[in-house]
Write a protein that holds these residues in place. Structure first.
Motif, PDB file in Angstrom:
ATOM      1  N   MET A  20     -11.376   1.233 -16.753  1.00  0.00           N
ATOM      2  CA  MET A  20     -11.573  -0.025 -17.480  1.00  0.00           C
ATOM      3  C   MET A  20     -11.569  -1.264 -16.586  1.00  0.00           C
ATOM      4  N   PHE A  22     -14.076  -5.184 -15.488  1.00  0.00           N
ATOM      5  CA  PHE A  22     -15.424  -5.765 -15.359  1.00  0.00           C
ATOM      6  C   PHE A  22     -16.178  -5.179 -14.160  1.00  0.00           C
ATOM      7  N   PHE A  23     -15.472  -4.903 -13.088  1.00  0.00           N
ATOM      8  CA  PHE A  23     -16.021  -4.207 -11.912  1.00  0.00           C
ATOM      9  C   PHE A  23     -17.192  -4.947 -11.255  1.00  0.00           C
ATOM     10  N   ASP A  24     -17.130  -6.267 -11.122  1.00  0.00           N
ATOM     11  CA  ASP A  24     -18.245  -6.960 -10.460  1.00  0.00           C
ATOM     12  C   ASP A  24     -18.258  -6.642  -8.971  1.00  0.00           C
ATOM     13  N   GLY A  29     -11.440  -1.855  -4.183  1.00  0.00           N
ATOM     14  CA  GLY A  29     -10.391  -1.675  -5.197  1.00  0.00           C
ATOM     15  C   GLY A  29     -10.961  -0.970  -6.426  1.00  0.00           C
ATOM     16  N   VAL A  33     -10.153   2.807  -8.469  1.00  0.00           N
ATOM     17  CA  VAL A  33      -9.963   3.050  -9.909  1.00  0.00           C
ATOM     18  C   VAL A  33     -10.935   4.143 -10.379  1.00  0.00           C
ATOM     19  N   GLU A 122      -3.585  -1.929 -11.112  1.00  0.00           N
ATOM     20  CA  GLU A 122      -2.296  -2.526 -11.461  1.00  0.00           C
ATOM     21  C   GLU A 122      -2.452  -3.916 -12.063  1.00  0.00           C
ATOM     22  N   ASN A 123      -3.519  -4.633 -11.676  1.00  0.00           N
ATOM     23  CA  ASN A 123      -3.698  -6.008 -12.174  1.00  0.00           C
ATOM     24  C   ASN A 123      -4.637  -6.087 -13.378  1.00  0.00           C
ATOM     25  N   PHE A 124      -4.918  -4.958 -14.017  1.00  0.00           N
ATOM     26  CA  PHE A 124      -5.793  -4.966 -15.191  1.00  0.00           C
ATOM     27  C   PHE A 124      -5.092  -5.686 -16.340  1.00  0.00           C
ATOM     28  N   ALA A 151      -4.060   2.391 -10.505  1.00  0.00           N
ATOM     29  CA  ALA A 151      -4.277   2.276  -9.060  1.00  0.00           C
ATOM     30  C   ALA A 151      -3.429   1.145  -8.494  1.00  0.00           C
ATOM     31  N   GLY A 152      -2.719   1.437  -7.398  1.00  0.00           N
ATOM     32  CA  GLY A 152      -2.045   0.364  -6.663  1.00  0.00           C
ATOM     33  C   GLY A 152      -3.130  -0.547  -6.096  1.00  0.00           C
ATOM     34  N   LEU A 153      -2.771  -1.783  -5.771  1.00  0.00           N
ATOM     35  CA  LEU A 153      -3.820  -2.725  -5.364  1.00  0.00           C
ATOM     36  C   LEU A 153      -4.310  -2.470  -3.940  1.00  0.00           C
ATOM     37  N   THR A 160      -5.087  -9.046  -1.571  1.00  0.00           N
ATOM     38  CA  THR A 160      -5.672  -8.148  -2.565  1.00  0.00           C
ATOM     39  C   THR A 160      -7.197  -8.292  -2.586  1.00  0.00           C
ATOM     40  N   SER A 162     -10.556  -8.568  -4.248  1.00  0.00           N
ATOM     41  CA  SER A 162     -10.974  -8.950  -5.607  1.00  0.00           C
ATOM     42  C   SER A 162     -12.391  -9.496  -5.589  1.00  0.00           C
ATOM     43  N   ARG A 167     -16.653 -13.305  -3.697  1.00  0.00           N
ATOM     44  CA  ARG A 167     -17.605 -14.380  -4.025  1.00  0.00           C
ATOM     45  C   ARG A 167     -17.367 -15.582  -3.122  1.00  0.00           C
TER      46      ARG A 167
HETATM   47  N1  LIG Z   1      -7.746  -4.572  -5.285  1.00  0.00           N
HETATM   48  C1  LIG Z   1      -7.716  -3.718  -6.309  1.00  0.00           C
HETATM   49  N2  LIG Z   1      -7.102  -2.524  -6.184  1.00  0.00           N
HETATM   50  C2  LIG Z   1      -7.068  -1.642  -7.203  1.00  0.00           C
HETATM   51  N3  LIG Z   1      -7.620  -1.880  -8.409  1.00  0.00           N
HETATM   52  C3  LIG Z   1      -8.245  -3.053  -8.598  1.00  0.00           C
HETATM   53  C4  LIG Z   1      -8.335  -4.028  -7.564  1.00  0.00           C
HETATM   54  N4  LIG Z   1      -9.015  -5.083  -8.037  1.00  0.00           N
HETATM   55  C5  LIG Z   1      -9.329  -4.787  -9.307  1.00  0.00           C
HETATM   56  N5  LIG Z   1      -8.873  -3.579  -9.650  1.00  0.00           N
HETATM   57  C6  LIG Z   1      -9.023  -2.896 -10.939  1.00  0.00           C
HETATM   58  O1  LIG Z   1     -10.416  -2.626 -11.137  1.00  0.00           O
HETATM   59  C7  LIG Z   1     -10.771  -2.821 -12.514  1.00  0.00           C
HETATM   60  C8  LIG Z   1     -11.810  -3.921 -12.618  1.00  0.00           C
HETATM   61  O2  LIG Z   1     -11.162  -5.135 -12.270  1.00  0.00           O
HETATM   62  P1  LIG Z   1     -11.795  -6.572 -12.281  1.00  0.00           P
HETATM   63  O3  LIG Z   1     -13.192  -6.488 -12.693  1.00  0.00           O
HETATM   64  O4  LIG Z   1     -10.894  -7.513 -12.998  1.00  0.00           O
HETATM   65  O5  LIG Z   1     -11.777  -6.860 -10.683  1.00  0.00           O
HETATM   66  P2  LIG Z   1     -11.253  -8.054  -9.821  1.00  0.00           P
HETATM   67  O6  LIG Z   1     -11.751  -7.812  -8.459  1.00  0.00           O
HETATM   68  O7  LIG Z   1      -9.761  -8.234  -9.974  1.00  0.00           O
HETATM   69  O8  LIG Z   1     -12.022  -9.271 -10.477  1.00  0.00           O
HETATM   70  P3  LIG Z   1     -11.691 -10.837 -10.472  1.00  0.00           P
HETATM   71  O9  LIG Z   1     -11.572 -11.286  -9.070  1.00  0.00           O
HETATM   72  O10 LIG Z   1     -12.884 -11.428 -11.186  1.00  0.00           O
HETATM   73  O11 LIG Z   1     -10.408 -10.984 -11.236  1.00  0.00           O
HETATM   74  C9  LIG Z   1      -9.462  -3.171 -13.224  1.00  0.00           C
HETATM   75  O12 LIG Z   1      -8.913  -1.987 -13.751  1.00  0.00           O
HETATM   76  C10 LIG Z   1      -8.596  -3.757 -12.114  1.00  0.00           C
HETATM   77  O13 LIG Z   1      -7.220  -3.650 -12.364  1.00  0.00           O
END
Ligand SMILES: Nc1ncnc2c1ncn2[C@@H]1O[C@H](COP(=O)(O)OP(=O)(O)OP(=O)(O)O)[C@@H](O)[C@H]1O
Ligand SMILES: Cc1cc2nc3c(=O)[nH]c(=O)nc-3n(C[C@H](O)[C@H](O)[C@H](O)COP(=O)(O)O)c2cc1C
Length: 308
Positions: A20, A22-24, A29, A33, A122-124, A151-153, A160, A162, A167
């Motif tokens: 789950m 957005f997975f952009d 990371g 997942v 973990e940050n979902f 998943a741990g970050l 982290t 992201s 972007r």
């Molecule tokens: N660094 C990471 N390590 C492990 N899981 C991650 C990481 N970044 C995001 N996820 C997980 O991947 C899935 C999609 O996350 P999401 O689309 O919010 O990514 P994001 O990189 O955190 O985006 P944003 O920067 O827009 O917040 C979620 O389940 C989120 O917890």
């Protein structure tokens, strides 16, 4: 890979695990997942799929703030397929959905006949004001006996990974750093369109002008070593993104000079892989001065691309 747009389309006669988010960009990371989703699906005798969204929730919550994206919906689906997902459910996050309490979202998941597990980072977060989190997911998992893999970050140099960080790096022209977090070079897809033909006629460097979608993240204006992917082949190239101040240009364009390439590719689809920034875009006193600089830029780009 199957693409679904509503809960109702999910399989009812098969077990599945949902990753789950957005997975952009499908960054490193996200890949973790998706790997956990595959692993859990194997264990449960289920197929792995993705529960994701389109458009970006921010487009609904704050339509005036445009979040430029790392991938189009089609590119995201391709990445999901490459990561071994059997399907992707693209939900439209309308206001009603985004304002649901986290518990309502969990009830919806529980009601899915085939649901055999979930995977998230973990940050979902989910539900109204992002009140639902991975801790709540784990509690729910224990209570409902539905396995959840968290998943741990994934980090890079203590930060982290992201989509937001990637972007920002791209918008600052830091393509190598962005690639480190993405796990690949940033790419932009489009068609080759006609420019003003100055490249060929005045400068002696014919350039392919890339049409690009407005909602995509653009690298900072400047000159970059790039690869052009055309018809399944990868060509070393150099790309300028900017407004061509030497010619008093008004619109931002992306144009690529492909090395050792001599085909007509107008109208063809084209993917640009951004490798490294070489310099900023400058207003030159004459087209000749610009052409001399481009010659030097090409040598630099060739050196950079040789190493890749
Ligand atoms: N660094 C990471 N390590 C492990 N899981 C991650 C990481 N970044 C995001 N996820 C997980 O991947 C899935 C999609 O996350 P999401 O689309 O919010 O990514 P994001 O990189 O955190 O985006 P944003 O920067 O827009 O917040 C979620 O389940 C989120 O917890
Ligand atoms: C490698 C490369 C570097 C460039 N650098 C600059 C620059 O610094 N300043 C500028 O005004 N235009 C720059 N340009 C853009 C040229 O002005 C552009 O190629 C020319 O205007 C042709 O545009 P057209 O394809 O629309 O005809 C660069 C182009 C290339 C291929």
């Amino acid at each position: 890979m199957e693409i679904y747009h509503s809960w109702e389309e999910l399989p009812t006669n098969k077990k599945f695990v949902l990753a789950m988010g957005f997975f952009d960009g499908c960054h490193r990371g996200h890949e973790e997942v998706l790997r956990l989703a595959r692993e859990l699906a194997d264990k449960e005798g289920a197929i792995p799929g993705v529960l994701t969204f389109w458009p970006h929730p921010m487009a609904v919550l704050a339509p005036k703030v445009q979040v430029p994206l790392l991938q189009s919906r089609e590119e995201k689906a391709k990445s999901m397929e490459k990561a071994g997902m059997a399907f992707a459910l693209f939900l439209k996050p309308d206001e009603k959905f985004l304002n649901e309490e986290p518990e309502e979202f969990l009830e919806k998941l529980e009601s899915l006949p085939g649901l055999s597990g979930l995977a998230a980072g973990e940050n979902f977060t989910f539900g109204r004001q992002a009140k639902g989190n991975s801790r709540l997911l784990k509690e729910w998992s224990r209570l409902k006996k539905i396995p959840v893999s968290v998943a741990g970050l994934t980090e890079e140099e203590g930060k982290t990974v992201s989509s937001t960080a990637i972007r920002q790096l791209i918008q600052q022209g830091q393509m190598k750093e962005a690639a480190c977090l993405l796990g690949r070079n940033y790419t932009l897809q489009g068609d080759v369109v006609h420019g003003f033909h100055r490249g060929h006629d005045i400068l002696g460097f014919p350039t392919a002008n890339l049409s690009f979608a407005e909602d995509r993240v653009l690298p900072k204006d400047g000159v970059y070593a790039t690869f052009a992917l055309i018809g399944g082949r990868k060509y070393p190239s150099i790309t300028n993104i900017g407004k061509n101040p030497t010619f008093e240009g008004k619109q931002r364009t992306i144009e690529t000079f492909i090395f050792h390439f001599d085909s007509n590719i107008y109208g063809k689809s084209f993917t640009l892989e951004w490798v490294e920034r070489i310099r900023g875009e400058i207003r030159f006193p004459s087209p000749e001065a610009l052409a001399a600089q481009i010659q030097k830029d090409i040598q630099r780009a060739e050196k950079i691309l040789e190493r890749r």
